[in-house]
Scaffold this motif. Structure first.
Motif, PDB file in Angstrom:
ATOM      1  N   LEU A  68       0.844  -1.190   0.000  1.00 22.15           N
ATOM      2  CA  LEU A  68       0.000   0.000   0.000  1.00 22.15           C
ATOM      3  C   LEU A  68       0.881   1.242   0.000  1.00 22.15           C
ATOM      4  N   ARG A  69       0.479   2.234  -0.790  1.00 28.69           N
ATOM      5  CA  ARG A  69       1.139   3.552  -0.770  1.00 28.69           C
ATOM      6  C   ARG A  69       0.057   4.625  -0.817  1.00 28.69           C
ATOM      7  N   GLU A  70       0.153   5.572   0.125  1.00 26.93           N
ATOM      8  CA  GLU A  70      -0.798   6.687   0.160  1.00 26.93           C
ATOM      9  C   GLU A  70      -0.033   7.985   0.372  1.00 26.93           C
ATOM     10  N   ASP A  71      -0.361   8.984  -0.395  1.00 30.20           N
ATOM     11  CA  ASP A  71       0.209  10.325  -0.187  1.00 30.20           C
ATOM     12  C   ASP A  71      -0.670  11.070   0.817  1.00 30.20           C
ATOM     13  N   ARG A  72      -0.121  11.312   2.000  1.00 32.32           N
ATOM     14  CA  ARG A  72      -0.854  11.991   3.073  1.00 32.32           C
ATOM     15  C   ARG A  72      -0.265  13.378   3.289  1.00 32.32           C
ATOM     16  N   PRO A  73      -0.963  14.264   3.986  1.00 30.92           N
ATOM     17  CA  PRO A  73      -0.445  15.627   4.200  1.00 30.92           C
ATOM     18  C   PRO A  73       0.935  15.645   4.839  1.00 30.92           C
ATOM     19  N   GLU A  74       1.185  14.721   5.788  1.00 29.80           N
ATOM     20  CA  GLU A  74       2.447  14.739   6.509  1.00 29.80           C
ATOM     21  C   GLU A  74       3.552  13.937   5.838  1.00 29.80           C
ATOM     22  N   GLY A  75       3.222  13.196   4.772  1.00 30.06           N
ATOM     23  CA  GLY A  75       4.239  12.414   4.097  1.00 30.06           C
ATOM     24  C   GLY A  75       3.639  11.240   3.341  1.00 30.06           C
ATOM     25  N   VAL A  76       4.506  10.319   2.906  1.00 37.20           N
ATOM     26  CA  VAL A  76       4.075   9.145   2.142  1.00 37.20           C
ATOM     27  C   VAL A  76       3.926   7.968   3.102  1.00 37.20           C
ATOM     28  N   PHE A  77       2.734   7.401   3.128  1.00 38.64           N
ATOM     29  CA  PHE A  77       2.468   6.230   3.963  1.00 38.64           C
ATOM     30  C   PHE A  77       2.708   4.973   3.128  1.00 38.64           C
ATOM     31  N   ILE A  78       3.491   4.048   3.684  1.00 38.19           N
ATOM     32  CA  ILE A  78       3.867   2.828   2.977  1.00 38.19           C
ATOM     33  C   ILE A  78       3.596   1.626   3.876  1.00 38.19           C
ATOM     34  N   ARG A  79       2.948   0.610   3.314  1.00 37.24           N
ATOM     35  CA  ARG A  79       2.901  -0.699   3.966  1.00 37.24           C
ATOM     36  C   ARG A  79       3.685  -1.663   3.080  1.00 37.24           C
ATOM     37  N   ALA A  80       4.709  -2.294   3.640  1.00 37.54           N
ATOM     38  CA  ALA A  80       5.605  -3.125   2.836  1.00 37.54           C
ATOM     39  C   ALA A  80       6.146  -4.274   3.678  1.00 37.54           C
ATOM     40  N   ARG A  81       6.743  -5.237   2.990  1.00 36.71           N
ATOM     41  CA  ARG A  81       7.429  -6.346   3.665  1.00 36.71           C
ATOM     42  C   ARG A  81       8.931  -6.063   3.594  1.00 36.71           C
ATOM     43  N   LEU A  82       9.527  -5.838   4.750  1.00 33.99           N
ATOM     44  CA  LEU A  82      10.948  -5.491   4.805  1.00 33.99           C
ATOM     45  C   LEU A  82      11.767  -6.681   5.305  1.00 33.99           C
ATOM     46  N   PRO A  83      12.966  -6.864   4.757  1.00 31.24           N
ATOM     47  CA  PRO A  83      13.881  -7.845   5.344  1.00 31.24           C
ATOM     48  C   PRO A  83      14.132  -7.493   6.813  1.00 31.24           C
ATOM     49  N   GLU A  84      14.203  -8.509   7.646  1.00 32.35           N
ATOM     50  CA  GLU A  84      14.318  -8.268   9.084  1.00 32.35           C
ATOM     51  C   GLU A  84      15.512  -7.392   9.441  1.00 32.35           C
ATOM     52  N   HIS A  85      16.651  -7.598   8.756  1.00 32.40           N
ATOM     53  CA  HIS A  85      17.842  -6.838   9.119  1.00 32.40           C
ATOM     54  C   HIS A  85      17.768  -5.376   8.682  1.00 32.40           C
ATOM     55  N   GLU A  86      16.732  -5.007   7.895  1.00 32.17           N
ATOM     56  CA  GLU A  86      16.581  -3.622   7.467  1.00 32.17           C
ATOM     57  C   GLU A  86      15.634  -2.829   8.368  1.00 32.17           C
ATOM     58  N   LEU A  87      15.033  -3.482   9.353  1.00 36.45           N
ATOM     59  CA  LEU A  87      14.068  -2.783  10.205  1.00 36.45           C
ATOM     60  C   LEU A  87      14.706  -1.610  10.943  1.00 36.45           C
ATOM     61  N   ARG A  88      15.906  -1.809  11.476  1.00 31.27           N
ATOM     62  CA  ARG A  88      16.586  -0.754  12.227  1.00 31.27           C
ATOM     63  C   ARG A  88      16.854   0.467  11.341  1.00 31.27           C
ATOM     64  N   ARG A  89      17.178   0.198  10.070  1.00 34.02           N
ATOM     65  CA  ARG A  89      17.512   1.268   9.139  1.00 34.02           C
ATOM     66  C   ARG A  89      16.329   2.231   8.940  1.00 34.02           C
ATOM     67  N   PHE A  90      15.105   1.692   8.937  1.00 33.32           N
ATOM     68  CA  PHE A  90      13.929   2.520   8.686  1.00 33.32           C
ATOM     69  C   PHE A  90      13.105   2.759   9.956  1.00 33.32           C
ATOM     70  N   ALA A  91      13.711   2.456  11.110  1.00 31.36           N
ATOM     71  CA  ALA A  91      13.005   2.615  12.386  1.00 31.36           C
ATOM     72  C   ALA A  91      12.468   4.030  12.615  1.00 31.36           C
ATOM     73  N   PRO A  92      13.183   5.109  12.225  1.00 34.59           N
ATOM     74  CA  PRO A  92      12.653   6.466  12.471  1.00 34.59           C
ATOM     75  C   PRO A  92      11.312   6.743  11.796  1.00 34.59           C
ATOM     76  N   PHE A  93      10.980   5.951  10.779  1.00 34.41           N
ATOM     77  CA  PHE A  93       9.740   6.202  10.040  1.00 34.41           C
ATOM     78  C   PHE A  93       8.656   5.173  10.361  1.00 34.41           C
ATOM     79  N   LEU A  94       8.954   4.255  11.272  1.00 28.62           N
ATOM     80  CA  LEU A  94       8.042   3.165  11.580  1.00 28.62           C
ATOM     81  C   LEU A  94       6.878   3.678  12.423  1.00 28.62           C
TER      82      LEU A  94
END
Length: 426
Positions: A386-412
């Motif tokens: 899922l991808r939605e353009d919202r007023p505050e930013g882009v909302f994404i629902r995706a399947r991430l490799p487990e070792h990449e979770l920390r990399r994108f933690a600020p946006f979780l």
């Protein structure tokens, strides 16, 4: 087919209407082994462009160490070659150099053993730069101990800079040149291997699941690759029709998978899953033998630690009773037909399920000013649900490799656990 002391170049298929070479097949088999076992050697000969015009079998416990066949059989063999007007003798074993020399001297005919025959076929079908180098290296290493002085009139005296001194024969020169060429080929292959490893690391960083097709030759691996990925790999009914590894991709439920078809086996398979493809149309005892042979090679090359899925191909040629018997003998193995498409969707789903546990479903909100991070996310190639353009930013629902979770933690913003309704709001 060409058998000589140098490297066999890539050869075109025989021209339409051209007369194929005539070959006589010979084998030493233990008592109780059937002549029908020569069928594969006849097929190899056909693939190499040789018509089998006769065959001769000697039953004994082991080949003669000097002449492969016994002394009496050697005379019979010489007569059979003449009667069949054969151009070449094809031996269903790898000959020792001394055995090959004796046979050629006694029979006054070209002698090609099983290894040389396969190398000649490989030379005809190698396409990539790496494939050609590998075949040339294998041929040189095979031929080096078999070189012998056929041109004694080329003996020469030498002197001065850069020569080997007085009395160097043409044979010594040929061997020296062959060893030098072997060293060059090994260096080039090492360079290509380094380049391939760089590409492999890139794939690992992107976490694109990779799958290897393994199996006995002529079981339909290339047909399966084409069916799953819409590739256009040659699938003519000849042994070793595809020599170079071919990698193509397919998608299932929005996720990309890489599928590699290899001929024979390559060491250190760079894959996370092996599809062991077998031919369900062969007699059941032969099917067992072929599966066991492939399992043994997978063990030898260190691939048995990888997840392996047994896939029984050509099921469209099998009757209902045989299907049930095979299903009982190999429970859990998928029965498919790469030719008709039967079972392929189930196969795609099975592959996807093998990798499902490696990913987490996450929900991210990436501010517009952090668009670069969004590009990084897409570069990973995860399924975007899922991808939605919202007023505050882009909302994404995706399947991430487990070792990449920390990399994108600020946006979780939420994390949906696999298979569950649990969400953790952050």
């Amino acid at each position: 087919m060409q058998h000589n002391l140098s490297v066999t170049p890539r050869q075109p298929d025989p021209a339409p209407g051209a007369e194929p070479e005539r070959g006589l097949v010979v084998a030493v088999l233990p008592q109780g082994r059937e002549v029908e076992e020569l069928a594969e050697l006849r097929e190899l000969a056909r693939t190499a462009g040789v018509e089998t015009v006769d065959e001769l079998v000697q039953h004994r416990s082991r080949p003669d160490p000097r002449s492969y066949v016994g002394k009496g059989k050697l005379a019979v063999l010489k007569q059979a070659l003449g009667n069949a007007a054969a151009d070449v003798l094809i031996v269903d074993d790898e000959l020792q150099p001394a055995q090959q020399r004796l046979l050629e001297n006694e029979l006054q005919a070209r002698v090609v053993d099983r290894t040389q025959l396969i190398l000649d076929i490989f030379a005809q079908h190698a396409v990539s730069a790496e494939g050609k180098l590998q075949v040339e290296l294998a041929q040189l290493e095979y031929n080096l101990p078999r070189m012998r002085g056929l041109w004694k009139h080329l003996e020469r005296l030498g002197g001065g800079v850069g020569t080997r001194g007085p009395g160097e024969t043409q044979l010594e020169t040929d061997r020296r040149l062959a060893r030098r060429r072997i060293a060059i080929l090994r260096r080039r292959l090492k360079e290509l291997s380094g380049q391939r490893e760089t590409r492999r690391k890139s794939r690992r960083r992107s976490q694109t699941p990779t799958v290897a097709l393994a199996g006995y030759t002529n079981v339909g691996k290339s047909t399966l690759l084409n069916a799953l990925t819409d590739a256009h790999v040659s699938v003519e009914n000849r042994l070793f029709e595809t020599l170079d590894p071919t990698t193509r991709s397919f998608e299932h439920n929005g996720r990309r998978y890489l599928l590699t078809d290899t001929v024979g086996f390559i060491r250190r398979l760079p894959h996370q899953l092996v599809l062991h493809v077998a031919d369900a149309s062969v007699p059941e005892d032969r099917l067992h033998e072929m599966i066991a042979a492939v399992d043994a090679v997978l063990e030898e090359i260190g691939a048995r630690d990888l997840p392996i899925e047994l896939v029984l191909n050509k099921i469209d040629t099998v009757d209902a009773l045989t299907r049930r018997r095979i299903a009982n003998r190999f429970p859990g193995a998928l029965q498919i037909s790469a030719a008709t498409g039967e079972g392929l969707e189930e196969l795609r789903a099975r592959i996807a399920s093998r990798f499902a546990s490696r990913f987490e479903v996450v929900e991210l909100l990436v501010p517009y000013e952090q668009g670069g991070r969004l590009a990084e996310l897409y570069a990973l190639g995860p399924p975007i649900e899922l991808r939605e353009d919202r007023p505050e930013g882009v909302f994404i629902r995706a399947r991430l490799p487990e070792h990449e979770l920390r990399r994108f933690a600020p946006f979780l913003v939420a994390e949906a656990r696999r298979g569950g309704a649990t969400s953790i709001v952050r």
